[in-house]
Design a protein around this motif. Structure first.
Motif, PDB file in Angstrom:
ATOM      1  N   LYS A 117      -6.662   8.976   4.134  1.00 22.48           N
ATOM      2  CA  LYS A 117      -5.526   8.708   5.020  1.00 22.48           C
ATOM      3  C   LYS A 117      -4.974   9.994   5.633  1.00 22.48           C
ATOM      4  O   LYS A 117      -4.597  10.014   6.817  1.00 22.48           O
ATOM      5  CB  LYS A 117      -4.437   7.980   4.223  1.00 22.48           C
ATOM      6  N   GLU A 118      -4.933  11.059   4.844  1.00 22.77           N
ATOM      7  CA  GLU A 118      -4.325  12.310   5.292  1.00 22.77           C
ATOM      8  C   GLU A 118      -5.326  13.256   5.950  1.00 22.77           C
ATOM      9  O   GLU A 118      -4.944  14.339   6.398  1.00 22.77           O
ATOM     10  CB  GLU A 118      -3.652  13.018   4.113  1.00 22.77           C
ATOM     11  N   ASP A 145      -5.666   5.075  -5.503  1.00 26.32           N
ATOM     12  CA  ASP A 145      -4.677   5.676  -4.605  1.00 26.32           C
ATOM     13  C   ASP A 145      -5.049   7.096  -4.188  1.00 26.32           C
ATOM     14  O   ASP A 145      -4.840   7.493  -3.042  1.00 26.32           O
ATOM     15  CB  ASP A 145      -3.299   5.709  -5.271  1.00 26.32           C
ATOM     16  N   THR A 146      -5.577   7.864  -5.126  1.00 25.55           N
ATOM     17  CA  THR A 146      -5.893   9.267  -4.845  1.00 25.55           C
ATOM     18  C   THR A 146      -6.996   9.385  -3.801  1.00 25.55           C
ATOM     19  O   THR A 146      -6.912  10.202  -2.871  1.00 25.55           O
ATOM     20  CB  THR A 146      -6.322   9.997  -6.135  1.00 25.55           C
ATOM     21  N   TRP A 168      -3.685   0.545   7.262  1.00 25.49           N
ATOM     22  CA  TRP A 168      -3.235   1.863   7.723  1.00 25.49           C
ATOM     23  C   TRP A 168      -3.344   1.961   9.247  1.00 25.49           C
ATOM     24  O   TRP A 168      -2.452   2.484   9.912  1.00 25.49           O
ATOM     25  CB  TRP A 168      -4.061   2.958   7.056  1.00 25.49           C
ATOM     26  N   GLU A 200      -5.598   8.343  -0.399  1.00 25.21           N
ATOM     27  CA  GLU A 200      -4.680   9.337   0.152  1.00 25.21           C
ATOM     28  C   GLU A 200      -5.450  10.456   0.850  1.00 25.21           C
ATOM     29  O   GLU A 200      -5.053  10.926   1.919  1.00 25.21           O
ATOM     30  CB  GLU A 200      -3.794   9.906  -0.961  1.00 25.21           C
ATOM     31  N   LYS A 201      -6.551  10.877   0.278  1.00 29.03           N
ATOM     32  CA  LYS A 201      -7.367  11.921   0.906  1.00 29.03           C
ATOM     33  C   LYS A 201      -7.919  11.445   2.244  1.00 29.03           C
ATOM     34  O   LYS A 201      -7.933  12.189   3.224  1.00 29.03           O
ATOM     35  CB  LYS A 201      -8.511  12.338  -0.031  1.00 29.03           C
ATOM     36  N   TYR A 218       0.823  -1.221   0.000  1.00 33.39           N
ATOM     37  CA  TYR A 218       0.000   0.000   0.000  1.00 33.39           C
ATOM     38  C   TYR A 218       0.856   1.270   0.000  1.00 33.39           C
ATOM     39  O   TYR A 218       0.339   2.368  -0.170  1.00 33.39           O
ATOM     40  CB  TYR A 218      -0.903   0.021   1.234  1.00 33.39           C
TER      41      TYR A 218
END
Length: 473
Positions: free
Chosen positions: A322-323, A315-316, A370, A319-320, A44
């Motif tokens: 996750k962050e 992935d995009t 995660w 990522e949003k 990942y």
């Protein structure tokens, strides 16, 4: 008789059966291996164990070494695979038998099997992570009920929680010439990362800190009596027990906590909150025994329900999430708290899991991985069990999901929590703080929060996503 105790997720000397039995039978040696497989980069794109959880582990190992030295012993520390390290120690220290605490999930069992196959001495695995010992359950391990309520009612009626084992009064230890250095984060290939000072608690690893926290929560602050009523709080140290990080790596045992709850009930106060603490420990046992029963299924996309699912893996999008950049404040605040502190409330975990798996229709295993990377209290059975549960592939197959804004308004009605972690919303009034996209352009300027500049626009239309969830059934 020389016995080697192989430590893994049982980083204590109190209520530690391998330690007790080994001390009764002869001389004792103790080992912890920093297994490189636990710190590798996952497919990942992030580490299996990242800095904050690794630091908590290091502190716990430091304390375990201190505790063993206090009773006249030593903790050997090595970096490498246990199946490669243990055979050399068996020969060097003339070890006759190997004792350890059993794990129940495939990856950990594979390591156990590899270790056993690497030596020609007796090895014995003990049960010590659970509150209810498997021999005391009113059913066999292969017949664990498929519904938590059935499990709970039966163990409460017919099961028995054993008393925790005291530290042996006298232990004869094997002489150790090369104890080994405890690595720091740099040695593990990780960056030093101080937890954010906005964290609910300054978590420190180790058995001493575990007992310090328990005594504070139970007997000094007397917060146990309020546990049932306050446990959904989002800010502050004492809204819930916060025992989970120490439970996860075995710095304290579930049996010890149960024993202290009973002591509290006798000496201080017995109410629905003391029962609820035991109730949550039973949930923990249920996830553990269920993981043993279902094996690798708990890591499959379709879970123990074996559902045939088609999920996003973009992935995009991930990522949003996750962050903490989804544009949904309650989700973003929780995700930023996780990344900056290694902790998130149970209420938060349910909502961010529901958002990823249901609202985004995403492969929930990315989220579970995660959490594994970040959480101080990562526990393989509880983590994957809860993620599966919130993704409708676990023990509750119903099409359940959370109304994110509704949850935010219920548990963070004044917006204090989201503003704590999202300072860009500090001037947004309560009526918009959980739904900033409802502000007009003039209101955004007035409240110093321009969407798309100061704070992200929502990545999805929540209401439309709920309709999609219902259609999927």
């Amino acid at each position: 008789m020389n016995t080697l105790i192989w430590y893994r997720n049982d980083l204590r000397i109190e209520d530690h059966e391998p330690f007790v039995r080994a001390s009764e039978e002869g001389r004792v040696a103790a080992l912890y291996c920093f297994d490189p497989r636990q710190f590798k980069e996952l497919d990942y794109g992030f580490r299996k164990t990242d800095s904050l959880r690794a630091q908590f582990l290091i502190e716990s190992i430091q304390t375990l070494r201190k505790k063993l030295r206090e009773v006249g012993g030593e903790l050997m520390v090595r970096f490498g695979k246990p199946e490669e390290i243990i055979p050399d120690l068996v020969e060097e220290l003339e070890i006759d038998q190997l004792y350890y605490h059993r794990e129940v999930t495939p990856e950990e069992i594979l390591v156990e099997d590899s270790v056993q196959n690497s030596v020609e001495i007796r090895s014995e695995g003990y049960w010590g992570h659970e509150m209810y010992h498997p021999d005391d359950l009113p059913f066999s391990l292969d017949n664990i009920p498929g519904v938590f309520t059935q499990f709970r009612k039966k163990v409460e009626k017919k099961g028995e929680v054993r008393k925790p084992l005291p530290v042996p009064e006298k232990v004869d230890f094997v002489d150790i010439n090369k104890p080994g250095e405890i690595p720091d984060l740099n040695d593990l290939g990780l960056e030093n990362k101080a937890p954010d000072d906005r964290a609910v608690l300054n978590f420190k690893g180790g058995e001493d800190e575990a007992w310090k926290r328990l005594n504070h929560y139970f007997f000094e602050s007397d917060e146990l009596r309020n546990y049932k009523f306050k446990r959904n709080g989002l800010l502050g140290a004492d809204f819930s027990s916060k025992f989970s990080p120490w439970l996860a790596n075995g710095s304290i045992s579930a049996r010890s906590i149960h024993d202290q709850v009973e002591k509290y009930e006798k000496e201080v106060h017995k109410n629905v909150s003391t029962y609820w603490m035991k109730f949550e420990l039973i949930w923990r046992d249920y996830f553990r025994y269920s993981a043993r029963k279902h094996g690798a299924k708990i890591f499959k996309l379709g879970g123990i329900q074996e559902k045939d699912l088609d999920k996003q893996t973009d992935d995009t999008l991930f990522e949003k999430w996750k962050e903490g950049e989804t544009g949904i404040p309650f989700i973003d605040a929780n995700m930023r708290e996780l990344k900056l502190t290694g902790y998130m409330s149970n209420r938060g975990r349910q909502n961010v899991a529901s958002f990823l798996a249901q609202n985004l229709n995403f492969d929930w295993r990315w989220g579970a991985a995660w959490f594994e990377s970040q959480l101080l209290d990562y526990d393989v059975c509880s983590n994957w069990g809860n993620w599966a549960y919130n993704s409708t592939v676990g023990h509750d197959p119903r099409n359940r999901y959370f109304n994110i804004v509704g949850q935010a308004q219920k548990y963070d009605s004044d917006g204090e929590y989201v503003r704590h972690w999202l300072p860009e919303l500090q001037y947004v009034p309560d009526e918009f703080v959980h739904e900033p996209w409802k502000m007009s352009e003039d209101q955004q300027k007035l409240n110093e929060c321009i969407l798309g500049e100061d704070y992200p626009k929502p990545m999805i239309d929540l209401e439309a996503s709920y309709e999609e969830i219902k259609k999927r059934g």
